[in-house]
Design a protein around this motif. Structure first.
Motif, short mmCIF file in Angstrom:
data_model
loop_
_atom_site.label_atom_id
_atom_site.label_comp_id
_atom_site.label_asym_id
_atom_site.label_seq_id
_atom_site.Cartn_x
_atom_site.Cartn_y
_atom_site.Cartn_z
N THR A 113 0.82 -1.44 0.50
CA THR A 113 0.10 0.46 0.19
C THR A 113 0.69 1.63 0.54
OG1 THR A 113 -1.77 -1.08 0.78
CG2 THR A 113 -2.04 1.09 1.64
N PHE A 114 0.54 2.12 -0.86
CA PHE A 114 1.45 3.16 -1.28
C PHE A 114 0.38 4.45 -0.63
CE2 PHE A 114 4.50 1.18 -4.17
CZ PHE A 114 5.52 2.16 -4.19
N THR A 115 1.50 5.16 0.45
CA THR A 115 0.46 6.17 0.85
C THR A 115 1.46 7.47 0.62
OG1 THR A 115 1.86 6.34 3.25
CG2 THR A 115 -0.81 5.40 3.01
N ARG A 116 0.90 8.54 1.16
CA ARG A 116 2.25 10.11 1.11
C ARG A 116 3.18 9.92 1.99
NH1 ARG A 116 2.78 14.63 3.76
NH2 ARG A 116 3.13 17.03 2.63
N SER A 117 3.35 9.42 2.80
CA SER A 117 3.96 9.00 4.11
C SER A 117 5.57 8.22 3.37
CB SER A 117 3.85 9.29 5.37
OG SER A 117 3.35 9.75 6.34
N VAL A 118 4.82 7.21 2.33
CA VAL A 118 5.99 5.20 2.07
C VAL A 118 6.38 6.62 1.28
CG1 VAL A 118 5.06 3.48 1.12
CG2 VAL A 118 4.27 3.83 3.21
N TRP A 119 5.26 6.54 0.00
CA TRP A 119 6.36 6.79 -1.44
C TRP A 119 7.50 8.82 -0.87
CZ3 TRP A 119 7.44 11.72 -3.57
CH2 TRP A 119 6.61 12.94 -3.61
N ASP A 176 -0.70 6.33 -4.35
CA ASP A 176 -2.38 6.27 -3.73
C ASP A 176 -3.13 5.73 -3.69
OD1 ASP A 176 -3.36 7.33 -1.21
OD2 ASP A 176 -4.62 8.18 -3.12
N GLY A 177 -2.07 4.43 -3.12
CA GLY A 177 -3.83 3.18 -3.97
C GLY A 177 -2.08 1.54 -3.14
N GLU A 178 -3.05 0.35 -3.85
CA GLU A 178 -2.51 -0.17 -3.70
C GLU A 178 -1.37 -0.62 -5.40
OE1 GLU A 178 -2.54 -3.08 -1.34
OE2 GLU A 178 -3.49 -1.22 -0.50
N SER A 190 -9.27 11.85 -8.61
CA SER A 190 -8.01 12.43 -8.33
C SER A 190 -6.55 11.71 -9.61
CB SER A 190 -7.32 11.72 -7.31
OG SER A 190 -7.77 10.09 -6.95
N ASP A 247 1.48 12.83 -5.32
CA ASP A 247 0.19 12.48 -4.36
C ASP A 247 -0.70 11.75 -4.46
OD1 ASP A 247 2.05 13.42 -1.86
OD2 ASP A 247 0.84 15.21 -1.40
#
Length: 320
Positions: free
Chosen positions: A87-93, A117-119, A287, A113
């Motif tokens: 799972t990608f989030t703003r913090s992960v990427w 965002d997502g899987e 988005s 962002d």
């Protein structure tokens, strides 16, 4: 007691002295390496050198790119030993590319962002050839750069149909050290230990096999398409719908009219101001459509600013 400037294992995993110094102190790298060494013991460096991590990012997953990635790397001697959703989030990427995004404009950060965002799908691949380069380095070279003008015709990013720099679809760890670090960012201890075990055994688990079968079926009918004209029209329609409502303040109305003009003209757009106008006016836009619509009309980088860490590529390993 002070920590040594360089972790004793880093020298075997990178040819970049700056990366060696930074990663030696980074929690993600140290935590992940601890798990690998606990399970793989003295064989950790040689085992890591034979493996690489490729991630089909949320945009690539939505466009059905995973099957092409697997088939492309299979033709070059790579086989999956682990596969799992991520799972990608703003913090992960932002954690993944913190040393590279020093070069990015605020507009690129904001659009990323939306895109990241997502899987996605993480693929742990083993090199089955006798190539002298580490697996991660080979995977990165075969993938090709994100800038399309620098890509060779036979790189992975051409094979998956990368539409532009923002929608780059796939990522791979550049060096063995990056493989270790990115396992620490993307996964918790339980998953990291399972992936270390997979490296040691070289066998794809039943759950991994089932995931890849499911993904291949999914890729036959991808969830999204990349169509800039269609996405632009969808965003303009969402803005126009909001403009039709009477209670909109004058300043917001003017900003939205200007936003439509920017989109229709195709000129360079300031995403930070554009997105702020949409937020202030409570415009409801998809988005994906928003990211696709602006991805070719923003300034990507801050002029004159460099990445903290750049990829030296295969030449650094060939030259020692």
């Amino acid at each position: 007691m002070s920590r040594p400037a360089h972790h004793p294992a880093v020298a075997t995993l990178t040819r970049n002295p700056l990366k060696s110094s930074l990663y030696s102190q980074e929690p993600y790298f140290r935590e992940s390496l601890c798990d690998l060494e606990h399970l793989l013991g003295e064989s950790t460096p040689t085992t890591v050198l034979r493996h690489g991590l490729v991630v089909v990012k949320p945009d690539g997953h939505a466009l059905g790119a995973t099957s092409t990635v697997l088939d492309f790397y299979a033709r070059h001697g790579f086989t999956p030993v682990d596969a799992r959703p991520v799972t990608f989030t703003r913090s992960v990427w932002r954690s993944l590319w913190v040393y590279q995004m020093t070069q990015a404009s605020i507009d690129r950060l904001l659009v990323n962002d939306l895109v990241m965002d997502g899987e996605g799908i993480a693929l742990l691949l083993r090199d089955t050839t006798d190539a002298p380069l580490p697996a991660a380095v080979r995977l990165s070279e075969l993938k090709g750069p994100a800038r399309m003008e620098k890509q060779s015709e036979d790189c992975l990013r051409r094979a998956v149909g990368q539409p532009n720099r923002i929608f780059s679809l796939v990522h791979s760890a550049d060096e063995p050290a990056d493989l270790v670090r990115e396992l620490g960012i993307l996964f918790g201890q339980g998953e990291r230990r399972a992936m270390a075990t997979a490296m040691g055994s070289g066998t794809l688990s039943e759950s991994g096999i089932q995931l890849l079968e499911t993904v291949r079926r999914y890729d036959e009918r991808p969830r999204r398409i990349f169509d800039q004209d269609a996405s632009r029209k969808q965003v303009i329609a969402a803005i126009s719908q909001r403009l039709a409502e009477r209670e909109l303040p004058t300043a917001s109305r003017e900003a939205l009219v200007s936003a439509i003009d920017d989109l229709e003209s195709g000129r360079v757009l300031r995403a930070s101001a554009f997105f702020a106008a949409l937020l202030d006016a409570a415009v409801t836009a998809d988005s994906w459509d928003l990211a696709v619509a602006v991805s070719d009309v923003i300034e990507d980088d801050v002029p004159g600013v460099s990445k903290v860490i750049d990829n030296f590529g295969a030449a650094a390993w060939e030259q020692g």
